[in-house]
Design a protein around this motif. Sequence first.
Motif, mmCIF file in Angstrom:
data_model
loop_
_atom_site.group_PDB
_atom_site.id
_atom_site.type_symbol
_atom_site.label_atom_id
_atom_site.label_comp_id
_atom_site.label_asym_id
_atom_site.label_seq_id
_atom_site.Cartn_x
_atom_site.Cartn_y
_atom_site.Cartn_z
ATOM 1 N N GLN A 212 0.820 -1.211 0.000
ATOM 2 C CA GLN A 212 0.000 0.000 0.000
ATOM 3 C C GLN A 212 0.857 1.267 0.000
ATOM 4 N N SER A 213 2.037 1.223 0.612
ATOM 5 C CA SER A 213 2.930 2.395 0.608
ATOM 6 C C SER A 213 3.395 2.716 -0.798
ATOM 7 N N MET A 214 3.700 1.679 -1.567
ATOM 8 C CA MET A 214 4.118 1.918 -2.950
ATOM 9 C C MET A 214 2.959 2.479 -3.775
ATOM 10 N N LYS A 215 1.739 2.035 -3.476
ATOM 11 C CA LYS A 215 0.571 2.591 -4.158
ATOM 12 C C LYS A 215 0.404 4.069 -3.795
ATOM 13 N N PHE A 216 0.705 4.408 -2.539
ATOM 14 C CA PHE A 216 0.638 5.805 -2.100
ATOM 15 C C PHE A 216 1.634 6.657 -2.898
ATOM 16 N N VAL A 217 2.873 6.160 -3.041
ATOM 17 C CA VAL A 217 3.888 6.893 -3.786
ATOM 18 C C VAL A 217 3.444 7.088 -5.233
ATOM 19 N N GLU A 218 2.904 6.017 -5.834
ATOM 20 C CA GLU A 218 2.425 6.116 -7.219
ATOM 21 C C GLU A 218 1.297 7.132 -7.343
ATOM 22 N N ALA A 219 0.363 7.098 -6.387
ATOM 23 C CA ALA A 219 -0.801 7.989 -6.439
ATOM 24 C C ALA A 219 -0.401 9.452 -6.340
ATOM 25 N N HIS A 220 0.737 9.715 -5.699
ATOM 26 C CA HIS A 220 1.208 11.091 -5.547
ATOM 27 C C HIS A 220 2.333 11.403 -6.535
ATOM 28 N N HIS A 221 2.422 10.574 -7.592
ATOM 29 C CA HIS A 221 3.375 10.787 -8.678
ATOM 30 C C HIS A 221 4.823 10.823 -8.182
ATOM 31 N N GLY A 222 5.079 10.026 -7.149
ATOM 32 C CA GLY A 222 6.441 9.899 -6.647
ATOM 33 C C GLY A 222 7.210 8.835 -7.418
#
Length: 435
Positions: A212-222
């Motif tokens: 889920q942390s990686m999904k968070f990074v993706e969602a914020h264009h990180g």
Amino acid sequence: MARAASKPKKEISMEEALWKSADKLRGSVEPAEYKHVVLSLFFLKFASDKFEAQRKAISEKYGEKFVDNVAFYTKDNVFFLPEISRWSFIMENAKQDDIALKIDTALYTIEKANPALKGALPDNYYSRLHIDTAKLASLLDEIDKINTGDKENDIIGRIYEYFLSKFALAEGKGKGEFYTPKCIVNLIAEIIEPYDGILYDPCCGSGGMFVQSMKFVEAHHGNKKKVSIYGQEYTNTTYKLCKMNLAIRGISANLGEMAANTFTNDQHKDLKADYIMANPPFNQKEWRADNELIDDPRWDGYEVPPTSNANYGWILNIVSKLSQNGVAGFLLANGALSDDGTELKIRRQLIENNLVEAIIILPRNLFYTTDISVTLWILNKNKKARVVEENGEIKRFRNREREILFMDLRQMGRSAASDASVSEQRTVKTASRRP
């Protein structure tokens, strides 16, 4: 005479359907083993679906002559699967008497060809179970219906948690172990914002925090490549499950050399993490012997955590791993806020050391396996005023030393069964970290 209207067919969840199919294996397989039987098969389907999607993309972009070139798969973190390891092959042979052997061969072939999966997949597992072919075929049919393209959810974690809930008295609930729902992981990620640096989980379970942390990074264009993942897990089967869960998503991680006890066999002794996310076992009893870990460097500057409860052992392990500007978000049972004696002394020292950023009491019923209300602790190694750049954005933090944010959200949110959400996510983030 008019025909009576038929009753609408009752919809059942993916997890329930899988459980019903797995429950037909009773006799050959103990209920505690269902999740392992199901999840390895789900892994096969997940890996195969990704392979087929990549194969189609290669064919369309480069032509048929490149569809068997392994490099065209590995460059995008997709496992190349020989024909005998593909889900289509398994389903074509699902009714054959030797299907268990074919499944074992598929798993062995995939692991042998992909170093990232070393030690993650079961060895000769299905053949040893002697499952009735018709029952195994029925389970395969149920798994075949799963949409592995669901990018919003940690499906492996959901299945794992649901199966734990169905057998919670034998394992999981009795040990205080609970899979962390997506909504809580998202809340922690929104608060600590793990964009760039080392992310650590000392009790990583099936790897849901990392997923889920990686999904968070993706969602914020990180950039996911800027995050280095470290974890540790005590239970060998769960350790393998975590490796499998991360590998099929192309997430690289250092989980240590083996499954091991974080307290007695720390796999990352010298690690300093920029972000720590954790859901330790709640109220773990007798976690160390009376004369064990007395001089452990992780307790330096604090009282030695009592043997009766590991809560403050987990807290101090986390504190010891924080980098100079490190921030941590982790869950504990609410009782950790009111423990007295040694725990009170440790808690007071944490406050005096300006480490506690926020204490957030979460709503009840957020977990499948318990209705307990839990507390989210946010620790921050640097609460001083500073200006930093995170994910391309300049952020100005005011001085928050001698301040702690308290929030009581027990009357808010929905149950985990309905994909719980805590509406105050961004409010908490704003209040706890910004001016």
